[in-house]
Scaffold this active site. Structure first.
Site, short mmCIF file in Angstrom:
data_model
loop_
_atom_site.label_atom_id
_atom_site.label_comp_id
_atom_site.label_asym_id
_atom_site.label_seq_id
_atom_site.Cartn_x
_atom_site.Cartn_y
_atom_site.Cartn_z
N TYR A 191 0.82 -1.20 0.00
CA TYR A 191 0.00 0.00 0.00
C TYR A 191 0.86 1.25 0.00
CZ TYR A 191 0.88 0.89 5.00
OH TYR A 191 1.46 1.17 6.21
N ARG B 240 7.39 4.70 -4.83
CA ARG B 240 7.61 3.76 -3.72
C ARG B 240 6.61 2.59 -3.81
NH1 ARG B 240 7.29 5.93 2.30
NH2 ARG B 240 5.07 6.01 1.81
N ARG C 188 -7.61 -20.39 -1.26
CA ARG C 188 -6.49 -20.22 -0.34
C ARG C 188 -5.37 -21.23 -0.60
NH1 ARG C 188 -4.33 -21.76 4.46
NH2 ARG C 188 -3.49 -20.10 5.75
N HIS D 6 -0.84 -21.02 -0.23
CA HIS D 6 0.23 -20.06 0.08
C HIS D 6 0.97 -19.57 -1.16
CE1 HIS D 6 -0.55 -21.33 4.15
NE2 HIS D 6 0.32 -20.45 4.61
N LYS E 63 6.41 -1.72 1.77
CA LYS E 63 5.24 -1.24 2.52
C LYS E 63 4.11 -2.27 2.39
CE LYS E 63 3.10 3.33 3.23
NZ LYS E 63 3.18 3.36 4.68
N GLU F 224 12.57 2.59 13.54
CA GLU F 224 11.60 3.63 13.15
C GLU F 224 10.42 3.55 14.10
OE1 GLU F 224 9.83 2.88 9.29
OE2 GLU F 224 9.93 0.72 9.59
N LEU G 117 11.11 1.73 6.66
CA LEU G 117 10.45 2.17 5.44
C LEU G 117 11.09 3.50 5.01
CD1 LEU G 117 7.88 1.59 3.60
CD2 LEU G 117 6.92 3.55 4.79
N1 PLP Z 1 7.52 3.95 8.73
C1 PLP Z 1 6.40 3.20 8.73
C2 PLP Z 1 6.44 1.84 9.33
C3 PLP Z 1 5.22 3.71 8.18
O1 PLP Z 1 4.11 2.95 8.15
C4 PLP Z 1 5.22 5.02 7.64
C5 PLP Z 1 4.02 5.59 7.03
O2 PLP Z 1 3.02 4.96 6.84
C6 PLP Z 1 6.39 5.77 7.69
C7 PLP Z 1 7.54 5.20 8.23
C8 PLP Z 1 6.45 7.17 7.15
O3 PLP Z 1 6.38 7.17 5.75
P1 PLP Z 1 5.89 8.44 4.94
O4 PLP Z 1 6.73 9.59 5.40
O5 PLP Z 1 6.13 8.11 3.54
O6 PLP Z 1 4.44 8.64 5.28
#
Ligand code: PLP
Length: 280
Positions: A33, A52, A100, A102, A145, A177, A201
Site C-alpha cells: 500500500y 515507492r 487459499r 500459500h 510497505k 523507526e 520504510l
Molecule cells: N515507517 C512506517 C512503518 C510507516 O508505516 C510510515 C508511514 O506509513 C512511515 C515510516 C512514514 O512514511 P511516509 O513519510 O512516507 O508517510
C-alpha cells in the site's frame, strides 16, 4: 461524496463496498500500500508515493494492472469526486483472488486495486508528541510497505493504552523507526536518521526533511543511532506524510528534546510551506 472507495473499477461509499472473500489480502496480507494527503483536491508528493508503491509491488513480484501514469490519473480523478478537498488518500494492490493456497496464483490472475479516500487534514505540528519504546519484532523487509501490519497494530494499541502518540521500535539498542512513522534526532546541530536499509520504510516525509536540512545547511548523518543517543538528543523528531515533523517531549515517561526548538520550527515552517505551495 463524503468519502470514496474503489475496487477494481467499482466505486461507492467505503462503507458500502464489498470485497471477495478470496482476495489474498484476507488470508496472507498479500499486498502493498501507500498513502498521502490532498488539499484543495490536489495530491501531495504523488510521484514519490507512486514510485515507492510500484517498487514495493515489484519487490513482491506483484504485477500492477496499471502504468504509473494511469494510476496517478485515476487517483487525481477520484480526489475531485469527494466533497472535502482535504483527504487521506490511501491505495493498495493485492496479489489477486483465488482459493487459499500459500504459493502465488497463476500468471493469468490479475492483481486487485483498492483506493480509499476519507476526509482528513494533516496534523498540527506545533503539538508535542509523547512516545513509548518497543522491541522491533517485525520481519526483515521493512523497506517494503506491505499489508502485514500486525506488529504495527499491536504497537499502536500499546501506544494508545499508554496515552501516547507513537511507538519507537528498536532492535536491541538500535533505533529503527516508529510503528507508522520514521524517527530521527537532532544532536549538536546535526540531523541524524537511520539509513534506508531493510529495517525501515524509506519515508517520503523523511526524504523531504533531509532536503530541508540541506537547504538550511544542517548536516545530515544517515547512520543508525541507539536508544541512549535518542534519550540524550537535543530533539527527537517523528515524521510521516500526515505529520511532516513533530517533536517529542517525552519517551517512556521521561522528558526528552526541547533543546533545538529553533531548528525544529524552521523545518516545520519550510515543510508546511512546501505542502501548501504544492497543493494550492
Ligand atoms: N515507517 C512506517 C512503518 C510507516 O508505516 C510510515 C508511514 O506509513 C512511515 C515510516 C512514514 O512514511 P511516509 O513519510 O512516507 O508517510
Amino acid at each position: 461524496m463524503e468519502n470514496l472507495g474503489f475496487y477494481n473499477g467499482e466505486y461507492d461509499l467505503i462503507e458500502n463496498m464489498k470485497i471477495p472473500m478470496n482476495d489474498r489480502v484476507c488470508y496472507f496480507g498479500d499486498g502493498v500500500y501507500d498513502a498521502t494527503y490532498s488539499r484543495n483536491h490536489k495530491i501531495f508528493a504523488l510521484d514519490e508515493h507512486i514510485d515507492r508503491f510500484y517498487n514495493s509491488a515489484e519487490l513482491l513480484s506483484i504485477k500492477m494492472p496499471y502504468t504509473k501514469n494511469e494510476f496517478k490519473d485515476l487517483l487525481q480523478e477520484m480526489v475531485k469526486k469527494v466533497d472535502s478537498g482535504e483527504q487521506f488518500v490511501y491505495w493498495q494492490v493485492t496479489r489477486g483472488t483465488g482459493m487459499r493456497n500459500h504459493a502465488f496464483l497463476g500468471d493469468e490472475v490479475k492483481a486487485n486495486v483498492w483506493i480509499l479516500l476519507t476526509p482528513r487534514a494533516i496534523k498540527d505540528m506545533s503539538k508535542k508528541v509523547k512516545l513509548i519504546t518497543l522491541e522491533d519484532t517485525r520481519f526483515l523487509h521493512c523497506n517494503i510497505k506491505t499489508l502485514n501490519l500486525l506488529p504495527n497494530v499491536i504497537a499502536a494499541q500499546k501506544t494508545e493504552e499508554a496515552g501516547c502518540d507513537e511507538a519507537i521500535f528498536h532492535r536491541g539498542d538500535r533505533v529503527t523507526e516508529c510503528s507508522h512513522s520514521n524517527v530521527s534526532i537532532i544532536k549538536n546541530g546535526v540531523f541524524r536518521t537511520a539509513p534506508t536499509d531493510n529495517l525501515i520504510l524509506p519515508g517520503i516525509a523523511r526524504a523531504h526533511i533531509i532536503k530541508m536540512c540541506e537547504r538550511f545547511n544542517i548536516p545530515v548523518d544517515e547512520t543508525p543511532f541507539t536508544l541512549k543517543e535518542l534519550m540524550e538528543a537535543d530533539e527527537v523528531i517523528v515524521t510521516s506524510s500526515g505529520q511532516f515533523c513533530m517533536s517529542a517531549c517525552e519517551v517512556d515517561g521521561v522528558p526528552v528534546g526541547g533543546k533545538a526548538a529553533e531548528i525544529v520550527k524552521n523545518l516545520q515552517a519550510a515543510l508546511l510551506e512546501e505542502f501548501l505551495e504544492q497543493t494550492k
